[in-house]
Design a protein around this motif. Structure first.
Motif, PDB file in Angstrom:
ATOM      1  N   UNK A  27      50.983 -16.898  -3.601  1.00 32.85           N
ATOM      2  CA  UNK A  27      49.674 -16.243  -3.564  1.00 32.85           C
ATOM      3  C   UNK A  27      49.413 -15.478  -4.857  1.00 32.85           C
ATOM      4  N   UNK A  28      50.446 -14.818  -5.391  1.00 34.47           N
ATOM      5  CA  UNK A  28      50.288 -14.084  -6.651  1.00 34.47           C
ATOM      6  C   UNK A  28      50.030 -15.034  -7.815  1.00 34.47           C
ATOM      7  N   UNK A  29      50.741 -16.162  -7.847  1.00 29.39           N
ATOM      8  CA  UNK A  29      50.530 -17.150  -8.906  1.00 29.39           C
ATOM      9  C   UNK A  29      49.131 -17.751  -8.814  1.00 29.39           C
ATOM     10  N   UNK A  30      48.686 -18.054  -7.602  1.00 30.46           N
ATOM     11  CA  UNK A  30      47.354 -18.632  -7.419  1.00 30.46           C
ATOM     12  C   UNK A  30      46.274 -17.672  -7.915  1.00 30.46           C
ATOM     13  N   UNK A  71      48.240 -31.594  -8.803  1.00 27.37           N
ATOM     14  CA  UNK A  71      48.897 -31.085  -7.607  1.00 27.37           C
ATOM     15  C   UNK A  71      49.231 -29.600  -7.705  1.00 27.37           C
ATOM     16  N   UNK A  72      48.782 -28.831  -6.710  1.00 28.09           N
ATOM     17  CA  UNK A  72      49.130 -27.411  -6.656  1.00 28.09           C
ATOM     18  C   UNK A  72      50.617 -27.224  -6.360  1.00 28.09           C
ATOM     19  N   UNK A  73      51.167 -28.083  -5.504  1.00 22.51           N
ATOM     20  CA  UNK A  73      52.581 -27.933  -5.150  1.00 22.51           C
ATOM     21  C   UNK A  73      53.477 -28.123  -6.368  1.00 22.51           C
ATOM     22  N   UNK A  74      53.156 -29.120  -7.183  1.00 28.66           N
ATOM     23  CA  UNK A  74      53.929 -29.346  -8.408  1.00 28.66           C
ATOM     24  C   UNK A  74      53.767 -28.183  -9.371  1.00 28.66           C
ATOM     25  N   UNK A  75      52.548 -27.716  -9.506  1.00 24.80           N
ATOM     26  CA  UNK A  75      52.245 -26.604 -10.414  1.00 24.80           C
ATOM     27  C   UNK A  75      53.001 -25.338 -10.011  1.00 24.80           C
ATOM     28  N   UNK A  76      52.922 -24.969  -8.736  1.00 29.61           N
ATOM     29  CA  UNK A  76      53.551 -23.729  -8.292  1.00 29.61           C
ATOM     30  C   UNK A  76      55.074 -23.813  -8.344  1.00 29.61           C
TER      31      UNK A  76
END
Length: 356
Positions: free
Chosen positions: A266-269, A328-333
């Motif tokens: 959540x903080x990264x987003x 992809x958000x999952x890959x990014x995070x």
């Protein structure tokens, strides 16, 4: 075995390390433990002498209350090694706060902060070589507390044991997972212990998870116990849904664990300018989004797996496949988190704690 003191923790070192016996290229998650462990007993109304000692077996009465009334809580943490050989913890304050929150919910005495952090640092100083370098490699830390008072009367114990074990591990999941949405069983209920890392929470998941695996699925996405209407967690992880470009996750409650990785995502987003919606998401909304193409991703988050993408979900005996988007958000995070954990990027949040 030599004995020395380090602040509040007494240290009994092994005479010879077992590290040469370990095949670090072929590890089963959580089966091998490092040379040392931490142990501290609670009796006479206070925590006793905190001790780091050689890893070994315990002698415990079969009448200990942990076996009869399940007074046991735990945490999951990791230590990481960077390219220079330095070792780091990731947000250990959150784990300390949470194990005491879990303990309080199960009527277990809270553990002293100085003992906890002195133990972590001393263990990792001694067993630094067990933290293997390289992305995906880490040393998994398992703090836990359990009731040791002998007696089968239905009441809280007055004696406990707090311990920390350390286990070298590799990546938890190596592939995207297939999940089924729960329609009968529940992980937790209102007013229960779902927000605590109580041992019994996880034991109760095993049977329905086994049923899902028999049907060809890796895990379950849990729904609320009242109506099985709202999506809550995935297996032993918090869960995120990306609909169009909005990231959605359930709010924490007394049913849903306040995950350290969840909070970090959540903080990264927020930092990355991604729209986040912390709210209840219904199964009907998810299915509709899968049908109209607006559902882009589902992924779980947790210490063991970091980020675990979902490749398909099943509801009402219908499978809905997901194709991971290029952005992809999952890959990014996962990359952003691991870059911070392994000291490959700046840490603007102050999450890394160096072991000195």
């Amino acid at each position: 075995m030599t004995t020395q003191e380090s602040s509040s923790v007494i240290v009994n070192k092994v005479e010879k390390s077992r590290i040469s016996e370990v095949d670090f290229d072929n590890l089963t998650f959580g089966n091998i433990f490092s040379d040392h462990m931490f142990e501290c007993d609670y009796k006479d109304g206070k925590w006793q002498e905190p001790t780091v000692k050689p890893y070994g077996l315990l002698t415990i009465s079969p009448g200990a209350k942990v076996f009869h009334y399940g007074q046991a809580v735990f945490e999951g943490m990791k230590a990481y090694k960077d390219d220079a050989g330095d070792v780091f913890l990731f947000r250990p304050e959150k784990n300390f706060e949470r194990i005491n929150k879990s303990s309080k919910r199960l009527a277990i005495p809270e553990f002293p902060k100085d003992y906890f952090f002195d133990a972590l640092h001393k263990l990792l100083q001694l067993d630094k070589d067990w933290v293997q370098p390289g992305l995906g490699n880490s040393l998994y830390l398992r703090p836990f507390a359990m009731a040791t008072q002998v007696g089968v009367s239905a009441s809280p114990a007055n004696e406990y044991k707090f311990m920390i074990l350390m286990s070298p591990v590799q990546a938890y999941y190596t592939k995207d997972v297939k999940v089924v949405i729960a329609q009968e069983y529940s992980r937790s209920a209102d007013g229960g212990v779902g927000a605590a890392k109580a041992a019994g929470n996880y034991g109760a998941q095993f049977y329905p998870t086994n049923l899902a695996k028999e049907q060809g699925y890796d895990q379950i996405i849990w729904t609320d116990s009242n109506e099985h209407k709202y999506l809550e967690e995935a297996g032993t992880m918090n869960v995120f849904f990306r609909i169009n470009d909005t990231l959605i996750t359930a709010p924490t409650s007394d049913r849903i664990l306040d995950g350290v990785t969840r909070d970090s995502v959540l903080a990264l987003a927020k930092r990355d300018g991604i729209t986040v919606d912390v709210r209840k998401l219904t199964v009907d909304e998810l299915v509709a989004a899968a049908k109209d193409g607006s559902l882009k991703e589902i992924f779980g988050s947790g210490t063991a797996a970091v980020i675990s993408p979902v490749c398909s979900f099943n509801y009402n005996n219908v499978d809905y496949a997901l194709t991971k988007p290029e952005d992809s958000y999952s890959t990014k995070f996962k990359k952003e988190l691991m870059d911070i954990q392994y000291n490959k990027s700046e840490d603007p949040f102050g999450w890394r704690v160096k072991i000195k």
